[in-house]
Design an enzyme around this catalytic site. Structure first.
Site, PDB file in Angstrom:
ATOM      1  N   ARG A  11       0.815  -1.207   0.000  1.00 56.35           N
ATOM      2  CA  ARG A  11       0.000   0.000   0.000  1.00 56.35           C
ATOM      3  C   ARG A  11       0.847   1.255   0.000  1.00 56.35           C
ATOM      4  O   ARG A  11       1.979   1.263   0.476  1.00 56.35           O
ATOM      5  CB  ARG A  11      -0.909   0.031   1.234  1.00 56.35           C
ATOM      6  CG  ARG A  11      -2.116  -0.869   1.143  1.00 56.35           C
ATOM      7  CD  ARG A  11      -3.112  -0.493   2.205  1.00 56.35           C
ATOM      8  NE  ARG A  11      -4.274  -1.352   2.185  1.00 56.35           N
ATOM      9  CZ  ARG A  11      -5.324  -1.192   2.963  1.00 56.35           C
ATOM     10  NH1 ARG A  11      -5.359  -0.191   3.816  1.00 56.35           N
ATOM     11  NH2 ARG A  11      -6.349  -2.007   2.892  1.00 56.35           N
ATOM     12  N   ALA A 111      -7.121  -0.087  -1.752  1.00 60.31           N
ATOM     13  CA  ALA A 111      -6.589   0.366  -0.466  1.00 60.31           C
ATOM     14  C   ALA A 111      -7.724   0.413   0.557  1.00 60.31           C
ATOM     15  O   ALA A 111      -7.681   1.194   1.509  1.00 60.31           O
ATOM     16  CB  ALA A 111      -5.928   1.736  -0.594  1.00 60.31           C
ATOM     17  N   SER A 112      -8.750  -0.400   0.320  1.00 63.28           N
ATOM     18  CA  SER A 112      -9.871  -0.544   1.253  1.00 63.28           C
ATOM     19  C   SER A 112     -10.480   0.814   1.601  1.00 63.28           C
ATOM     20  O   SER A 112     -10.901   1.537   0.723  1.00 63.28           O
ATOM     21  CB  SER A 112      -9.427  -1.308   2.495  1.00 63.28           C
ATOM     22  OG  SER A 112      -8.932  -2.576   2.134  1.00 63.28           O
ATOM     23  N   HIS A 113     -10.500   1.169   2.893  1.00 57.39           N
ATOM     24  CA  HIS A 113     -11.193   2.390   3.312  1.00 57.39           C
ATOM     25  C   HIS A 113     -10.302   3.632   3.292  1.00 57.39           C
ATOM     26  O   HIS A 113     -10.728   4.698   3.731  1.00 57.39           O
ATOM     27  CB  HIS A 113     -11.774   2.196   4.714  1.00 57.39           C
ATOM     28  CG  HIS A 113     -10.748   1.887   5.752  1.00 57.39           C
ATOM     29  ND1 HIS A 113     -10.366   0.598   6.051  1.00 57.39           N
ATOM     30  CD2 HIS A 113     -10.005   2.689   6.552  1.00 57.39           C
ATOM     31  CE1 HIS A 113      -9.448   0.624   7.002  1.00 57.39           C
ATOM     32  NE2 HIS A 113      -9.203   1.872   7.320  1.00 57.39           N
TER      33      HIS A 113
END
Length: 250
Positions: A11, A111-113
């Site tokens: 990430r 990167a999800s949330h």
């Protein structure tokens, strides 16, 4: 944790910490590695039916996800592997398809949330679980130019040529199969229920409505208009107040 991959993938700020070059190299390595591993397995007497690498790829709605998807697919096909593109979809759907179908691994770009400026690359093994640390370590070694595997050093990996070059395959059918799986898991009908969904302008926006409506719910959506720049912006799991108010109001 590794040099690039942490507990939840590689990430960083897209274009700064995580670049298209990183994504290309990840595709290059994975496309080559699984085919080479099969050749070594066959030489050791193991039964191998197909030496081609097959990898399924999904992404979220961030603008940079398209850049990373194409970079990974370019690296993968340049190494002779086939890239099966599920397009915008959820992480569990990639894990499900990687485990159910005959794929060497899965890749999810998300990167999800995190804010839209960030992105990430998650690697999933052929059983639908997080890829083992040993293989992830080899990916990192290749990125750093110090790869040693199969008994030798690899300053660079060979490129596929002629009919050995890989193909990119539209695999939206995999996403549809995952939706069918979710619907089949529904034990109770949602008929006569009103359900509010905050899709966070993210990867579930094109899945959530179909699943809940198939189970009989009257569905109300908010934050289901992704434009590449509004993923998680004042919505979703980190800003639950909007959904709370929406449910009360409706």
């Amino acid at each position: 944790m590794g040099r690039y991959f942490g507990t939840d993938g590689f990430r960083g700020h897209a274009g700064v910490d995580l670049t298209a070059d990183h994504a290309y190299k990840i595709g290059r390595f994975l496309g080559w590695y699984y085919a080479e591993k099969k050749r070594h397995d066959a030489a050791a007497g193991k039964l191998v039916s197909d030496f081609k690498t097959k990898i399924v790829i999904g992404k979220d709605t961030r603008r940079s996800s398209y850049m990373f998807e194409y970079a990974i697919a370019a690296g993968l096909t340049a190494s002779g592997g086939d890239a099966y593109l599920m397009h915008v979809t959820t992480t569990p759907s990639v894990a499900y398809i990687a485990g159910m179908d005959d794929f060497d691994c899965g890749v999810m770009i998300t990167a999800s949330h995190n804010p839209y400026i960030d992105n990430g690359i998650k690697l999933i093994d052929s059983s639908g679980y997080k890829m083992d640390e040993e293989t992830i370590g080899l990916v990192e070694d290749y990125i750093d130019g110090r790869l040693h595997v199969f008994g030798k050093d690899w300053a660079e990996l060979p490129y596929a040529t002629d009919d050995a070059v890989g193909a990119a395959v539209d695999y939206v059918a995999g996403r549809n199969r995952y939706m069918g799986y979710l619907i089949s898991m529904g034990i109770y009908s949602f008929r006569s229920m009103k359900v509010g969904l905050d899709c966070a302008n993210g990867s579930s926006w094109n899945i959530a409505r179909n699943v809940f409506e198939a189970l009989g719910a009257k569905v109300y959506l908010i934050n289901a208009e992704p434009n590449g720049l509004n993923c998680n912006r004042d919505c979703g799991s980190t800003h639950i107040g909007g959904l709370q108010k929406y449910v009360v109001d409706n």
